[in-house]
Design a protein around this motif. Sequence first.
Motif, PDB file in Angstrom:
ATOM      1  N   ALA A   1      13.254  15.721   9.273  1.00 48.33           N
ATOM      2  CA  ALA A   1      11.831  16.246   8.791  1.00 48.33           C
ATOM      3  C   ALA A   1      11.982  16.630   7.339  1.00 48.33           C
ATOM      4  N   VAL A   2      12.994  17.421   7.048  1.00 46.20           N
ATOM      5  CA  VAL A   2      12.855  18.040   5.625  1.00 46.20           C
ATOM      6  C   VAL A   2      13.278  16.673   4.528  1.00 46.20           C
ATOM      7  N   GLU A   3      13.630  15.743   5.077  1.00 49.00           N
ATOM      8  CA  GLU A   3      14.063  14.658   3.933  1.00 49.00           C
ATOM      9  C   GLU A   3      12.763  13.688   4.047  1.00 49.00           C
ATOM     10  N   LEU A   4      12.142  13.376   5.050  1.00 45.53           N
ATOM     11  CA  LEU A   4      10.930  12.680   4.968  1.00 45.53           C
ATOM     12  C   LEU A   4       9.740  13.398   4.540  1.00 45.53           C
ATOM     13  N   PHE A   5       9.566  14.729   5.054  1.00 43.61           N
ATOM     14  CA  PHE A   5       8.445  15.482   4.185  1.00 43.61           C
ATOM     15  C   PHE A   5       8.645  15.656   2.818  1.00 43.61           C
ATOM     16  N   GLY A   6       9.636  15.808   2.256  1.00 45.38           N
ATOM     17  CA  GLY A   6      10.175  16.065   1.061  1.00 45.38           C
ATOM     18  C   GLY A   6       9.715  14.738   0.291  1.00 45.38           C
ATOM     19  N   LYS A   7      10.042  13.579   0.736  1.00 44.31           N
ATOM     20  CA  LYS A   7       9.680  12.156   0.191  1.00 44.31           C
ATOM     21  C   LYS A   7       8.051  12.158   0.127  1.00 44.31           C
ATOM     22  N   SER A   8       7.410  12.361   1.226  1.00 44.43           N
ATOM     23  CA  SER A   8       5.908  12.061   1.230  1.00 44.43           C
ATOM     24  C   SER A   8       5.375  13.168   0.348  1.00 44.43           C
TER      25      SER A   8
ATOM     26  N   ASP B   1       0.953  -1.238  -0.091  1.00 39.96           N
ATOM     27  CA  ASP B   1       0.038  -0.183   0.047  1.00 39.96           C
ATOM     28  C   ASP B   1       0.917   1.173   0.053  1.00 39.96           C
ATOM     29  N   GLU B   2       1.296   1.733  -1.356  1.00 39.73           N
ATOM     30  CA  GLU B   2       2.141   2.852  -1.403  1.00 39.73           C
ATOM     31  C   GLU B   2       1.370   4.180  -0.442  1.00 39.73           C
ATOM     32  N   LYS B   3      -0.025   4.295  -0.677  1.00 42.12           N
ATOM     33  CA  LYS B   3      -0.401   5.499  -0.168  1.00 42.12           C
ATOM     34  C   LYS B   3      -0.174   5.466   1.382  1.00 42.12           C
ATOM     35  N   ALA B   4      -0.350   4.041   1.986  1.00 41.89           N
ATOM     36  CA  ALA B   4      -0.197   4.318   3.487  1.00 41.89           C
ATOM     37  C   ALA B   4       1.346   4.593   3.750  1.00 41.89           C
ATOM     38  N   VAL B   5       2.207   3.963   3.049  1.00 44.19           N
ATOM     39  CA  VAL B   5       3.705   4.238   3.046  1.00 44.19           C
ATOM     40  C   VAL B   5       3.999   5.630   3.066  1.00 44.19           C
ATOM     41  N   ALA B   6       3.222   6.454   2.088  1.00 48.14           N
ATOM     42  CA  ALA B   6       3.400   7.868   1.934  1.00 48.14           C
ATOM     43  C   ALA B   6       3.062   8.503   3.423  1.00 48.14           C
ATOM     44  N   TYR B   7       1.803   8.064   4.027  1.00 47.97           N
ATOM     45  CA  TYR B   7       1.544   8.656   5.195  1.00 47.97           C
ATOM     46  C   TYR B   7       2.316   8.309   6.414  1.00 47.97           C
ATOM     47  N   VAL B   8       2.880   7.010   6.043  1.00 46.66           N
ATOM     48  CA  VAL B   8       4.008   6.562   7.522  1.00 46.66           C
ATOM     49  C   VAL B   8       5.186   7.545   7.478  1.00 46.66           C
ATOM     50  N   HIS B   9       5.869   7.783   6.085  1.00 42.60           N
ATOM     51  CA  HIS B   9       6.702   8.850   6.165  1.00 42.60           C
ATOM     52  C   HIS B   9       6.326  10.366   6.586  1.00 42.60           C
ATOM     53  N   HIS B  10       5.066  10.658   6.266  1.00 40.26           N
ATOM     54  CA  HIS B  10       4.602  12.169   6.676  1.00 40.26           C
ATOM     55  C   HIS B  10       4.444  12.050   8.202  1.00 40.26           C
ATOM     56  N   VAL B  11       4.017  11.083   8.766  1.00 43.23           N
ATOM     57  CA  VAL B  11       3.558  11.102  10.431  1.00 43.23           C
ATOM     58  C   VAL B  11       5.013  10.887  10.987  1.00 43.23           C
TER      59      VAL B  11
ATOM     60  N   TRP C   1      -0.980  18.606   2.728  1.00 45.41           N
ATOM     61  CA  TRP C   1      -0.919  18.599   4.351  1.00 45.41           C
ATOM     62  C   TRP C   1       0.605  18.593   4.491  1.00 45.41           C
ATOM     63  N   SER C   2       1.336  17.815   3.486  1.00 46.26           N
ATOM     64  CA  SER C   2       2.756  17.777   3.963  1.00 46.26           C
ATOM     65  C   SER C   2       3.685  18.913   3.528  1.00 46.26           C
ATOM     66  N   THR C   3       2.996  19.390   2.461  1.00 48.73           N
ATOM     67  CA  THR C   3       3.937  20.666   1.861  1.00 48.73           C
ATOM     68  C   THR C   3       4.123  21.802   2.805  1.00 48.73           C
ATOM     69  N   TYR C   4       3.113  22.276   3.465  1.00 50.89           N
ATOM     70  CA  TYR C   4       3.280  23.312   4.378  1.00 50.89           C
ATOM     71  C   TYR C   4       4.178  22.795   5.682  1.00 50.89           C
ATOM     72  N   ASN C   5       4.165  21.398   5.975  1.00 53.91           N
ATOM     73  CA  ASN C   5       5.053  21.222   6.874  1.00 53.91           C
ATOM     74  C   ASN C   5       6.500  21.071   6.498  1.00 53.91           C
ATOM     75  N   TYR C   6       6.379  20.711   5.374  1.00 56.22           N
ATOM     76  CA  TYR C   6       7.811  20.677   4.374  1.00 56.22           C
ATOM     77  C   TYR C   6       8.505  22.097   4.614  1.00 56.22           C
ATOM     78  N   GLY C   7       7.510  23.053   4.331  1.00 59.39           N
ATOM     79  CA  GLY C   7       8.183  24.580   4.275  1.00 59.39           C
ATOM     80  C   GLY C   7       8.395  25.051   5.577  1.00 59.39           C
ATOM     81  N   LEU C   8       7.641  24.467   6.724  1.00 57.99           N
ATOM     82  CA  LEU C   8       8.230  24.980   7.968  1.00 57.99           C
ATOM     83  C   LEU C   8       9.380  24.274   8.656  1.00 57.99           C
ATOM     84  N   ALA C   9       9.651  22.999   7.964  1.00 55.95           N
ATOM     85  CA  ALA C   9      10.898  22.342   8.486  1.00 55.95           C
ATOM     86  C   ALA C   9      11.999  23.034   7.596  1.00 55.95           C
TER      87      ALA C   9
ATOM     88  N   ALA D   1       7.709  12.103   9.656  1.00 55.63           N
ATOM     89  CA  ALA D   1       8.456  13.307   9.645  1.00 55.63           C
ATOM     90  C   ALA D   1       7.804  14.528  10.555  1.00 55.63           C
ATOM     91  N   TYR D   2       6.655  14.397  10.910  1.00 58.21           N
ATOM     92  CA  TYR D   2       5.865  15.122  11.914  1.00 58.21           C
ATOM     93  C   TYR D   2       6.507  15.053  13.268  1.00 58.21           C
TER      94      TYR D   2
END
Length: 771
Positions: A510-517, A486-496, A532-540, A498-499
């Motif tokens: 955080a930068v690496e994982l948010f960029g990946k997600s 489940d690639e979508k779930a993998v992306a959310y795992v990276h996102h969480v 959701w990931s992009t604004y966190n990526y910008g903050l990181a 990263a958070y």
Amino acid sequence: MTTCDEAAVGSRDDAMPLEATTYVGRRAEIAEVRRLLGATSTVTLTGPGGVGKSRLARRAVCAVRGMFPDGVVVVKLAELREPALLVSTVAARLGLGDRAAIPMDVIVDHLHQRRMLLLLDNCEHLVDACAGLVDTLVSACPGLVVLATSRQSLGVTGERIMPVPPLEVPQPGGAPADLERYDAVRLLLDRATAVVPSFAITEQNAADVITLCRKLEGLPLAIELAAVRMRVLSVRQLIDRLDKRFAVLTGGNRGGPSRHETMRSLVDWSHELCTEPERLLWARASVFSGGFDLDAAERVCSGDGLDSRHVLDVIDALIDKSILVREEYQGLARYRMLETIRLYGEERLRAADDEQRMRRRHRDWCVELTGRFEAEWIGPDQARWVDMLIREHPNLRRALDFCASDPDEAAVGLSKVLTFKEYWIIRGLTEGRIWLDRLLDVAADDAPGRAHALWSNAFLALVQGDIDAYETHLSDAERVAERTGDEKAVAYVHHVRAYHALIGNDMPNAVELFGKSVAMFRAQGDEAGELWSTYNYGLAISLSGELDRGRRVLRDCIERLTSRGEVFWRSWALWSLAAAEYLRGDVDEAAKAGFEVLRLQRRVHDRVILAFAVTVLAGCAAHNEQPRRAARLLGVAATAWRSFGASPRNYAAFVEPVVSDTELVAGRLGFDQAANEFALGAAMPAEEAMAYVLADGEPAEETAPKNAQGTLTRRENQIAELVAEGLTNKQIAEKLGIARRTAESHVDHILTKLSFTNRAQIAAWVASRRN
């Protein structure tokens, strides 16, 4: 007769208003409740269904509200089925939100110094949970008094039990002129004249009125059910039909039926008077909790003997027979049943062996609703969708409860978890975790939605600072996602994950994982996840030392969200910009973004982001030579953080700045004055706090835009005048005798019609019209 309206109860913003209700009699009982409430910490009104416990409690609350300077809070429990949600439900009614492991601490802390009345209405199906809650609260909070209604006592220490008797009925042979002294007769007369305006007690019908009230044993619900038949029957005809029904049920017992049989007889009789389509709708609509609208009834209840084209007519007939109660919410008609009537319908549904099928149809309707929520979430109707899910919250709970009853049904629930993930962030982190835990416990290990439920649970736990639960759930989510591909779930795992790194101030990770997600979400076409990931990526990025690059990412994200009319994620993106500026850049820019966050939150009411935003604004005030304001804002923020069980100290990047700002404020004001200002902010009711926070965010001399052409209704013009006088929504509600939420809704409509963003513009517009 008296009326206790919405404005009559609750001196605090977090008090739940009582619905407008006409009450008859009960003076002696009200006096006794008042005496008991002044003498003990827990009073329970007991009695059978339909005897009027809830009505008496509401009437008593109106009578005693002056005894409780910190307000009255009403918690209605008839629609709550899950005991585990009791504490968080009470916390939400108190305006405290929810928290992870021990929300009771938050409630105790809030109530400890307050003189307040807590009404727990309809406790019988949650009696053990209610007993535990009450026992804890009254032991720890000396100024708290609890009034409960239940078919059985709570059994707590110090409880005073007051059985609620039926209404007083007259003796046979009473004179017509004396009958209205009796509460049962007055209620019958009031309800009868509502359907037959010409009805009156005369020499000719007085004996029949006495007989009817006595046969109904003074039970308020029975009297109301009987009175509605007076549209087509005389009092004598009513008695004849009751005699026939009671003879069947009691085996001819001349002593008359018990109160339970009396009520059952009336409801049975109402059921017999219904047509077959009306009976079907009555039974099928019992699967709803908290009410339903026409579309829902057509979707869930039609078919197999009930044509969807006729549902509206059947609803109209059931309203006419007092089976359904019509209400209106923001211009939409909704329908509900009294709990006694709903339980009867549920019993009929079960007897027809149709309960599982109808619960499944109700669940499927909720699934469809949340699916539409997901499809339309990133768009201009977001605030409307939030309101809709809040309105349907009892139905969502009932659907989730059904899903959690069986492994196959739990799999359906898990597969839909992702569709309304944002709702739990807004509505309640703890409740979201409770439902996810229940579904995960029941569903099979290979259930399709398991990975998404696990990462969602991990994220909610992380926000609340429950790191053990976060690590366990996220590890399981990663394992399941990789096993199932489940690639979508993998992306959310990276996102969480990263958070978690962002919270821990591990910015490179955080930068690496948010960029990946972000890249994975973009490839999968998951726009909500990407944003959701992009604004966190910008903050990181900003906090990692590349402020200009981070600003560009954040502003591009904000622009995308703005162009779509989105509010929720845009608020978080704006907060991320505010945080980046506060921690690494320009505090004036930080304040500007922070105030914009709070203005947007007037539309979706996400209490989590309020804590984040006010914390940043407090820091900005500290650095802008406003130490007193900063201290008070820190107090406001502290209360907001507690409301969902978290702290800015959970976010490593904020620990040193918050400590530094606190020391700066204390140094300028002195410890005692700073502590006093902090306490004042912490004690502010939510609406008053937001008015204070926004006061310095809106120019004092701001004028109304010259192109304001909105046309206001008479009521809106009246409220605009009161806004111009400086009244808060709460004060407007009290002045006009309306609900606070109604006042708030009117102000929002005024802002929308005039294309304004704040109350200062309304005031300027009013002034310009006067000139």
